[in-house]
Design a protein around this motif. Structure first.
Motif, PDB file in Angstrom:
ATOM      1  N   LEU A 270       0.813  -1.211   0.000  1.00  0.00           N
ATOM      2  CA  LEU A 270       0.000   0.000   0.000  1.00  0.00           C
ATOM      3  C   LEU A 270       0.847   1.261   0.000  1.00  0.00           C
ATOM      4  O   LEU A 270       0.391   2.315  -0.440  1.00  0.00           O
ATOM      5  N   ALA A 271       2.088   1.183   0.489  1.00  0.00           N
ATOM      6  CA  ALA A 271       2.972   2.350   0.424  1.00  0.00           C
ATOM      7  C   ALA A 271       3.266   2.714  -1.028  1.00  0.00           C
ATOM      8  O   ALA A 271       3.483   3.894  -1.354  1.00  0.00           O
ATOM      9  N   MET A 272       3.278   1.713  -1.914  1.00  0.00           N
ATOM     10  CA  MET A 272       3.482   1.994  -3.333  1.00  0.00           C
ATOM     11  C   MET A 272       2.305   2.752  -3.933  1.00  0.00           C
ATOM     12  O   MET A 272       2.404   3.331  -5.008  1.00  0.00           O
TER      13      MET A 272
ATOM     14  N   ASP B  59      -0.562   4.960   3.914  1.00  0.00           N
ATOM     15  CA  ASP B  59       0.122   4.580   5.145  1.00  0.00           C
ATOM     16  C   ASP B  59      -0.789   3.643   5.933  1.00  0.00           C
ATOM     17  O   ASP B  59      -1.792   4.067   6.509  1.00  0.00           O
ATOM     18  N   LEU B  60      -0.451   2.352   5.943  1.00  0.00           N
ATOM     19  CA  LEU B  60      -1.277   1.337   6.593  1.00  0.00           C
ATOM     20  C   LEU B  60      -0.745   1.048   7.981  1.00  0.00           C
ATOM     21  O   LEU B  60       0.454   0.830   8.161  1.00  0.00           O
TER      22      LEU B  60
ATOM     23  N   LYS C 142      -1.890  11.394  -0.911  1.00  0.00           N
ATOM     24  CA  LYS C 142      -1.545  10.487   0.173  1.00  0.00           C
ATOM     25  C   LYS C 142      -2.724  10.273   1.105  1.00  0.00           C
ATOM     26  O   LYS C 142      -3.534  11.178   1.321  1.00  0.00           O
ATOM     27  N   SER C 143      -2.800   9.049   1.659  1.00  0.00           N
ATOM     28  CA  SER C 143      -3.881   8.718   2.581  1.00  0.00           C
ATOM     29  C   SER C 143      -3.376   7.733   3.617  1.00  0.00           C
ATOM     30  O   SER C 143      -2.254   7.218   3.517  1.00  0.00           O
ATOM     31  N   ASN C 144      -4.190   7.472   4.625  1.00  0.00           N
ATOM     32  CA  ASN C 144      -3.809   6.520   5.666  1.00  0.00           C
ATOM     33  C   ASN C 144      -4.997   5.646   6.012  1.00  0.00           C
ATOM     34  O   ASN C 144      -6.153   5.992   5.740  1.00  0.00           O
ATOM     35  N   CYS C 145      -4.691   4.514   6.633  1.00  0.00           N
ATOM     36  CA  CYS C 145      -5.745   3.554   7.001  1.00  0.00           C
ATOM     37  C   CYS C 145      -5.320   2.834   8.267  1.00  0.00           C
ATOM     38  O   CYS C 145      -4.178   2.380   8.375  1.00  0.00           O
ATOM     39  N   LEU C 146      -6.223   2.728   9.211  1.00  0.00           N
ATOM     40  CA  LEU C 146      -5.955   2.029  10.469  1.00  0.00           C
ATOM     41  C   LEU C 146      -6.875   0.807  10.561  1.00  0.00           C
ATOM     42  O   LEU C 146      -8.093   0.923  10.437  1.00  0.00           O
TER      43      LEU C 146
END
Length: 433
Positions: free
Chosen positions: A360-362, A366-367, A412-416
């Protein structure tokens, strides 16, 4: 029409003088045996190539002399980077592998000459290994990590596809062909490689009593494996398949190939229980106590029972004594509990969490995983009973929607990932930074 003797003719290609301006002839000491400049140049190239090949063969070093043999401590440290737990199995493998390749190194480099006379003449046997353990406990990963560390050819084969010679299926020699192909078709490197034979328990005899029918995929395969495991020069068809008369074979010496065999051996724990337990008949005070001991044994962890396995238990399971004798190093792997599976998810070099974070960084995502999410995943894998392998299936199902949507995200995004997401109580969300 015969050519005139007055004209110079090349004895090799038949060209005549005067046909080409750039062609000239070198007269020989024998009348009529001339050679043109083209044939002379071609002959020079052929001779030069042969000399280079001979020089290359003479100057080529044996793959054994270039082999680096780490100490057992160094081998275990490398295994610790990839495999969680299994401390006893790592120690056993580290010592067996070090002794095997130290034996080869000493033989080919002449270190034996420095030993006292009585010890220099002692021949060392191979230390083939048998790994017992449930699925997903790390048997294959241990063998793969060893091969990468030592930089030797490595091949995995499945014992269930093998049959006795002459029957439908694969001949035993085909496992050597896979190693030959993995070595880049170099026989010398093939002969110092590692072969991992998986599912060895699937070729056990169908019963302890002799059968009137041939057991071609069970005992027949075990018999065929004997000489290869011990050390022999095997005739291997270069293209695989069945052997045919007048066929050219690869001659591969298996004396220095390390064989690591593994299997889940489902039901072996019951065989160990029968050996350890005592049948109680009659009445009395002692009968109740001994029945309690047997009841405790019934509730005992199968992984601990594997650690107490003896060669006689394997014979009762269905392996022939001759095969067990050629696998002198025996070690058991324990089933991974919840705490170990949590470590498998995040600690090894190629841990699953690290793999998905990189994927997912590709995509500029940001996981992150919460601790309770990892515990929930490990708990579900324990219930499935598939060990570390079950974690991959759970992660694929969990990450499907995120990996489907991530490439379409802009910026860019993130996921928790939390325990609620793992349980299906909420959906994973991609949040833009």
């Amino acid at each position: 029409m015969a050519k005139s003797r007055d004209k110079q003719t090349c004895a090799f290609c038949g060209s005549e003088a005067g046909e080409r301006k750039d062609l000239f002839f070198i007269p020989s000491m024998y009348e009529g045996l001339n050679i043109c400049s083209d044939c002379l140049c071609k002959g020079y190239e052929i001779v030069s190539d042969v000399k280079e090949q001979r020089a290359g063969k003479k100057g080529k070093k044996s793959p054994v002399t270039e082999l680096k043999v780490p100490s057992p401590v160094e081998i275990k440290e490398e295994l610790d980077r990839f495999v969680i737990g299994q401390e006893q199995a790592k120690k056993v493998l580290s010592v067996a592998v070090h002794n095997h390749y130290a034996r080869l190194k000493a033989r080919f480099t002449g270190r034996d000459d420095a030993l006292p006379g009585d010890l220099a003449e002692v021949e060392l046997d191979k230390s083939n290994v048998l790994l017992l353990g449930p699925t997903g406990s790390g048997k294959t990963l241990l063998a793969q990590t060893l091969a990468k560390m030592l930089d030797v050819p490595f091949a995995i084969t499945d014992a269930t596809t093998l049959t006795e010679a002459g029957y439908v299926g694969e001949d035993v020699e085909n496992i050597l062909l896979r190693l030959y192909q993995a070595s880049g078709n170099d026989i010398e490197r093939t002969q110092i490689g590692i072969i991992y034979i998986d599912e060895l328990d699937k070729i056990s005899r169908k019963g302890e009593n002799a059968s009137i029918t041939r057991d071609v995929s069970g005992e027949g395969v075990q018999q065929a494996l004997l000489k290869i495991l011990e050390g022999t020069v095997a005739n291997v068809p270069p293209q695989g398949g069945r052997k045919h008369p007048n066929q050219e074979f690869l001659h591969i010496d298996t004396s220095n190939i390390l064989f690591i065999c593994g299997g889940a051996f489902v039901g072996l724990d019951k065989v160990v229980k029968r050996r350890r337990g005592r049948r109680v008949l009659g009445f009395g005070d002692n009968a109740g106590a001994e029945n309690a001991v047997i009841e405790n044994m019934e509730n005992e962890d199968p992984g601990k029972l594997f650690a107490e396995c003896e060669p006689e238990d394997l014979v009762h399971f269905g392996l022939i004594p001759e095969l067990i004798g050629r696998l002198p190093v025996l070690t058991a792997l324990e089933p991974l509990d919840k705490a170990a599976l949590v470590r498998v998810l995040k600690e090894p070099k190629n841990a699953l969490v690290k793999q998905y974070r990189r994927l997912l960084a590709m995509e500029d995502v940001d996981l992150q995983f919460s601790d309770d999410a990892l515990e929930e995943l490990a708990d579900r894998a324990v219930k499935r009973g598939t060990g570390a392998r079950g974690l991959r299936a759970l992660m694929e199902k969990l990450m499907l929607d995120i990996m489907f949507a991530a490439p379409s995200q802009k910026g860019k995004s993130n996921c928790l990932i939390t325990a609620e997401v793992v349980r299906g109580e909420s959906e994973p969300v991609l949040k833009c930074d």
